[in-house]
Design a protein around this motif. Sequence first.
Motif, PDB file in Angstrom:
ATOM      1  N   UNK A  62       0.827  -1.216   0.000  1.00 45.72           N
ATOM      2  CA  UNK A  62       0.000   0.000   0.000  1.00 45.72           C
ATOM      3  C   UNK A  62       0.862   1.267   0.000  1.00 45.72           C
ATOM      4  N   UNK A  63       2.017   1.150  -0.603  1.00 51.88           N
ATOM      5  CA  UNK A  63       2.900   2.314  -0.757  1.00 51.88           C
ATOM      6  C   UNK A  63       2.911   2.809  -2.200  1.00 51.88           C
ATOM      7  N   UNK A  64       2.502   1.947  -3.156  1.00 50.43           N
ATOM      8  CA  UNK A  64       2.674   2.341  -4.574  1.00 50.43           C
ATOM      9  C   UNK A  64       1.835   3.560  -4.932  1.00 50.43           C
ATOM     10  N   UNK A  65       0.587   3.619  -4.429  1.00 47.43           N
ATOM     11  CA  UNK A  65      -0.254   4.775  -4.781  1.00 47.43           C
ATOM     12  C   UNK A  65       0.057   5.988  -3.903  1.00 47.43           C
ATOM     13  N   UNK A  66       1.091   5.848  -3.067  1.00 52.39           N
ATOM     14  CA  UNK A  66       1.613   6.998  -2.317  1.00 52.39           C
ATOM     15  C   UNK A  66       2.979   7.411  -2.861  1.00 52.39           C
ATOM     16  N   UNK A  67       3.252   7.028  -4.117  1.00 50.36           N
ATOM     17  CA  UNK A  67       4.533   7.361  -4.780  1.00 50.36           C
ATOM     18  C   UNK A  67       5.736   6.750  -4.075  1.00 50.36           C
ATOM     19  N   UNK A  68       5.521   5.668  -3.315  1.00 56.03           N
ATOM     20  CA  UNK A  68       6.591   5.115  -2.485  1.00 56.03           C
ATOM     21  C   UNK A  68       7.352   3.967  -3.133  1.00 56.03           C
ATOM     22  N   UNK A 213      10.785   2.301  -7.437  1.00 50.39           N
ATOM     23  CA  UNK A 213      10.405   3.632  -6.967  1.00 50.39           C
ATOM     24  C   UNK A 213       9.147   4.005  -7.758  1.00 50.39           C
ATOM     25  N   UNK A 214       8.002   4.021  -7.088  1.00 51.45           N
ATOM     26  CA  UNK A 214       6.734   4.210  -7.810  1.00 51.45           C
ATOM     27  C   UNK A 214       6.510   5.657  -8.223  1.00 51.45           C
ATOM     28  N   UNK A 215       7.415   6.548  -7.851  1.00 54.76           N
ATOM     29  CA  UNK A 215       7.314   7.923  -8.348  1.00 54.76           C
ATOM     30  C   UNK A 215       8.027   8.026  -9.708  1.00 54.76           C
ATOM     31  N   UNK A 216       9.262   7.528  -9.759  1.00 54.03           N
ATOM     32  CA  UNK A 216      10.022   7.657 -11.016  1.00 54.03           C
ATOM     33  C   UNK A 216       9.815   6.448 -11.924  1.00 54.03           C
ATOM     34  N   UNK A 217       9.272   5.345 -11.366  1.00 50.14           N
ATOM     35  CA  UNK A 217       9.134   4.045 -12.036  1.00 50.14           C
ATOM     36  C   UNK A 217      10.491   3.382 -12.290  1.00 50.14           C
ATOM     37  N   UNK A 218      11.527   3.884 -11.629  1.00 46.16           N
ATOM     38  CA  UNK A 218      12.833   3.234 -11.763  1.00 46.16           C
ATOM     39  C   UNK A 218      12.819   1.909 -10.977  1.00 46.16           C
ATOM     40  N   UNK A 219      13.322   0.834 -11.623  1.00 44.56           N
ATOM     41  CA  UNK A 219      13.387  -0.495 -10.973  1.00 44.56           C
ATOM     42  C   UNK A 219      14.831  -0.924 -10.818  1.00 44.56           C
ATOM     43  N   UNK A 220      15.142  -1.486  -9.681  1.00 43.48           N
ATOM     44  CA  UNK A 220      16.495  -1.979  -9.424  1.00 43.48           C
ATOM     45  C   UNK A 220      16.392  -3.477  -9.110  1.00 43.48           C
ATOM     46  N   UNK A 221      17.005  -4.356  -9.915  1.00 44.90           N
ATOM     47  CA  UNK A 221      16.926  -5.791  -9.592  1.00 44.90           C
ATOM     48  C   UNK A 221      17.656  -6.098  -8.283  1.00 44.90           C
ATOM     49  N   UNK A 222      17.036  -6.907  -7.426  1.00 48.10           N
ATOM     50  CA  UNK A 222      17.615  -7.241  -6.115  1.00 48.10           C
ATOM     51  C   UNK A 222      17.606  -8.769  -5.979  1.00 48.10           C
ATOM     52  N   UNK A 223      18.789  -9.382  -5.731  1.00 47.05           N
ATOM     53  CA  UNK A 223      18.820 -10.849  -5.660  1.00 47.05           C
ATOM     54  C   UNK A 223      18.206 -11.375  -4.363  1.00 47.05           C
ATOM     55  N   UNK A 224      17.609 -12.555  -4.413  1.00 40.43           N
ATOM     56  CA  UNK A 224      17.119 -13.218  -3.185  1.00 40.43           C
ATOM     57  C   UNK A 224      18.356 -13.822  -2.500  1.00 40.43           C
ATOM     58  N   UNK A 225      18.522 -13.642  -1.179  1.00 41.26           N
ATOM     59  CA  UNK A 225      19.692 -14.239  -0.513  1.00 41.26           C
ATOM     60  C   UNK A 225      19.792 -15.738  -0.835  1.00 41.26           C
ATOM     61  N   UNK A 226      21.011 -16.202  -1.096  1.00 41.57           N
ATOM     62  CA  UNK A 226      21.157 -17.576  -1.617  1.00 41.57           C
ATOM     63  C   UNK A 226      20.746 -18.647  -0.609  1.00 41.57           C
ATOM     64  N   UNK A 227      20.776 -18.305   0.680  1.00 47.19           N
ATOM     65  CA  UNK A 227      20.424 -19.331   1.670  1.00 47.19           C
ATOM     66  C   UNK A 227      18.936 -19.297   2.034  1.00 47.19           C
ATOM     67  N   UNK A 228      18.139 -18.566   1.243  1.00 41.34           N
ATOM     68  CA  UNK A 228      16.713 -18.426   1.585  1.00 41.34           C
ATOM     69  C   UNK A 228      15.842 -18.709   0.368  1.00 41.34           C
ATOM     70  N   UNK A 229      14.585 -19.052   0.651  1.00 39.85           N
ATOM     71  CA  UNK A 229      13.642 -19.297  -0.433  1.00 39.85           C
ATOM     72  C   UNK A 229      12.329 -18.587  -0.096  1.00 39.85           C
ATOM     73  N   UNK A 230      11.647 -18.138  -1.139  1.00 33.83           N
ATOM     74  CA  UNK A 230      10.379 -17.424  -0.945  1.00 33.83           C
ATOM     75  C   UNK A 230       9.236 -18.434  -1.005  1.00 33.83           C
TER      76      UNK A 230
END
Length: 402
Positions: A62-68, A213-230
Amino acid sequence: MTELAGAEMRPSGDFQPNQGTEEAANRAAQAKERAATHHKRRWGSPTLVSRAPGRVNLIGEHTDYNDGFVLPMALPFDTSVAASRAPGGSEVEIHSEGFGSVVFDLADSIDSGDWSVHLRGVCRLLREQGVDPGPWRASIATDIPAGANLSSSAALEVATILVVLGLAGVEWPPEAIARLGQRVENEVVGVPSGIMDQLISATAVSGHASLIDCRSLHSEPVPIPTDAVVAVIDTSTRRRLADSAYADRRDACQRAAAALGIPSLRDAQLSDLERLPPRLSAENRRARHVITENQRTLEAAQAMVNGDAQAMGTLMNSSHNSLRHDYEVSGPALDQMVVIAQTSPGCLGARMTGGGFAGCAVALVSAERASEFRTSVMDRYRQASGKDTVIWLCKPSPGGSL
Ligand code: GLA
């Protein structure tokens, strides 16, 4: 945000619950195959086949529509559209695996309660932008559970936009595709959702979550830590369509920002909350969630870059508390599931995901204890609620493509 009306609770393919990472990864291609096979049987070989994934949001709710800031990843479950041009007329004919067939003329008025509203909305808004491939037909298949807060409607929008652009011979940047999908939700379906779901479905990078960043729409790829799973965990509960609580929360955030004299809560600090008048006490708590959630999301992305799964998990737990108590968008089944997940072996952190109220939770789990975690959550949730759960261990998938 919206979910497809009248959807059965499971995708209609050969859906197998409780899949591990391998099996979940293999599902990604299945919707594409089914859509193409159906098209071939009905009309001959498709000219184009698109796919777009559902998503799970790791943190930043619930941050995207707050430009977050948001930190979602694409799931290995796709919606796929296999399409070709039709020989004549001005009509679009679509067959959907879960919903049956629909034929519409682009000039027809759009009923927002109809399952095909997303398709009609995409066609209308693209035509307004000068993109009109003429008559066409398509078969649609999906492996994204509907109504589970995994963005089935955003995936349908992105996959449909990709195919219509392809048939018209036009290329758009993924951000423009996401914006058009969001406009379909906002202007045609009537839900004031943010940009997160369409943006991650259109732009995701394989093997990575994205800090957006939902204001600029800039996306930064972030790796999942190798010892963890989603782990994506389905409470087997579903929320209503186009929930009005979502619009209420968005309005409350706008009122808080207006009272503070700032464009959006992205620009607020915790100390600003003292300036909100007492009559805005609910708005105060909504704003506190947004301000703290933006901070947690930035810290979470840093923790993931540092490979610190423990810190990431702790932030996910705090996010759930804030969504539950300050933003009030959790629900009984989600709270029950999150506590069970948080206290199961190997869990580093767990929270509700997406719009909330029902549907899925997400957990970060130690990779080596993932199967123990899964057995524990399934057994304990069944005992506590009488319901079965479905748990997917997921690796991040790439964004939509033709
Ligand atoms: C839904 C909306 C998104 C976002 C989330 C909450 O998924 O479609 O835009 O607001 O809820 O983070």
